[in-house]
Design an enzyme around this catalytic site. Structure first.
Site, PDB file in Angstrom:
ATOM      1  CG  ASP A  50      -2.013  -0.942   0.997  1.00  0.00           C
ATOM      2  OD1 ASP A  50      -2.760  -0.940  -0.501  1.00  0.00           O
ATOM      3  OD2 ASP A  50      -2.604  -1.698   1.585  1.00  0.00           O
ATOM      4  CG  ASP A 100      -7.611  -4.264  -2.082  1.00  0.00           C
ATOM      5  OD1 ASP A 100      -7.688  -4.902  -2.763  1.00  0.00           O
ATOM      6  OD2 ASP A 100      -7.852  -3.397  -0.757  1.00  0.00           O
TER       7      ASP A 100
END
Ligand code: GLY
Length: 381
Positions: free
Chosen positions: A102, A163
């Site tokens: 991330d 994601d």
């Protein structure tokens, strides 16, 4: 006809300008009383603080929202808070086991934003370190970027998640500022694999893909934060829609545009007339779990994709984004300056105990979409 079109466009721009102003007025007040926090969710109108959980994946969103508003409205206090959060994230860069895929969410919205706005060499350095770590997560045998770490057991060494498509822009950015094609090559290797393993025939998208980390063999998919394996977790759909649209923007690879269109068409086919987005498109009609974050991300993705779509698809994407944003503004935004959160009725995962609560990235993407509509966006992806 043309006159009507012009009137619609003017009305829409006015709505977006007014809504952006409302967001700014609210966040001016919210920022003052939360100036030292890194929020994730609010309880009874008060942001929590993830400063002590500094590796948490959402820790860039509040700073990102403040950079967007600083760019649009020039409020110096927003810039100061965003820079303070960026400083705090240095602790993450120094914690190898605390890093995950991330890095895009964390450093595009802090250091890359700072670099774009101020030219800061320190910010550029931070973002390049983060991009290098992300690039180093590539598993060459399977052609995927590893998502999460584990305790060293290797249990998750073969896991990739949809994601990650939203983290790839950090690699494209790093490649551009260093004139080094390696970064984009790695992003493309991952996006090619993602297009092959996550996207189903009907355009719906899986959350987790599992590979043998040694041989690279693809083993199958897991339901992850969605309802079940084979279901259609809405935030996963939204990451795929926006992520493949962005990979098309950066790489020009036609396959990513086709993938983004396939996902967008699936999403649109599932949206109900009330434009309220559930946690999973497959959940029972009686289930009241909602995810306003997915609604906001879908709106951003559709506004991005409409620029590249041909024929009447562009108009459908635009119209759907507008309906989603109006629904959020009218029914799911808390406009009171007394309460910290903007978007309500968000959910992190279908099987969590708690649903329909505020989440910071909902606020971020709603703000981004509104600013896109009135051409005041600071493009960070
Ligand atoms: N795993 C990131 C998300 O909840 O969307």
């Amino acid at each position: 006809m043309e006159e009507r079109l012009l009137r619609d466009i003017n009305e829409e721009t006015n709505w977006a300008l007014e809504t952006a102003q409302r967001i700014y007025e609210k966040e001016k007040v919210v920022a003052v009383r939360n100036r030292s926090k890194i929020p994730y969710t609010a309880k009874e109108g008060v942001w929590d603080d993830h400063t002590t959980d500094i590796n948490w994946w959402t820790n860039g969103f509040w700073a990102g929202q403040l950079w967007l508003l600083y760019n649009a409205f020039g409020d110096e206090s927003f810039k100061k808070i965003a820079c303070d959060i960026e400083d705090k994230l240095d602790a993450v860069l120094m914690d190898y086991m605390g890093m995950d895929h991330d890095s895009g969410f964390k450093w595009l919205l802090t250091s890359v934003a700072d670099f774009k706005m101020t030219g800061s060499a320190r910010s550029k350095n931070r973002a390049l370190l983060a991009a290098s770590d992300l690039a180093g997560r590539l598993n060459p045998a399977g052609g995927f970027i590893r998502a999460w770490d584990d305790d060293g057991s290797g249990e998750r060494a073969g896991w990739a998640i949809i994601d990650c498509m939203m983290n790839l822009p950090l690699l494209y950015w790093a490649g551009e500022v260093t004139n080094d094609p390696r970064f984009a090559q790695i992003a493309i290797i991952h996006a090619d694999t993602a297009s092959r393993v996550f996207i189903r025939e009907d355009g719906s998208v899986a959350h987790i893909a599992v590979f043998d980390p040694a041989s690279g063999e693809f083993k199958g998919t897991l339901g992850g934060q969605g309802m079940a394996e084979g279901s259609s977790w809405t935030r996963g759909q939204s990451w795929a829609l926006y992520g493949f649209s962005l990979s098309y923007r950066h790489s020009g690879k036609k396959e990513y545009l086709e993938t983004a269109i396939k996902v967008a068409d699936h999403i649109i086919s599932q949206i109900n007339d009330d434009y309220i987005i559930p946690v999973d498109f497959c959940q029972d009609a009686s289930c009241e779990y909602e995810d306003s974050t997915a609604a906001a991300i879908i709106a951003c993705g559709l506004l991005e994709l409409e620029q590249y779509a041909a024929g009447n698809k562009a108009a459908i994407y635009h119209e759907t984004a507008i309906c989603l944003l109006h629904t959020l503004a009218d029914k799911r935004c808390n406009w009171s300056p007394e309460d910290d959160e903007l978007l309500e009725n968000c959910s992190a995962a279908y099987h969590d105990k708690e649903h329909n609560f505020p989440i910071i990235y909902g606020d971020y993407y709603f703000t981004e979409a509104v600013l896109m509509l009135c051409n005041k966006d600071l493009f960070l992806w």
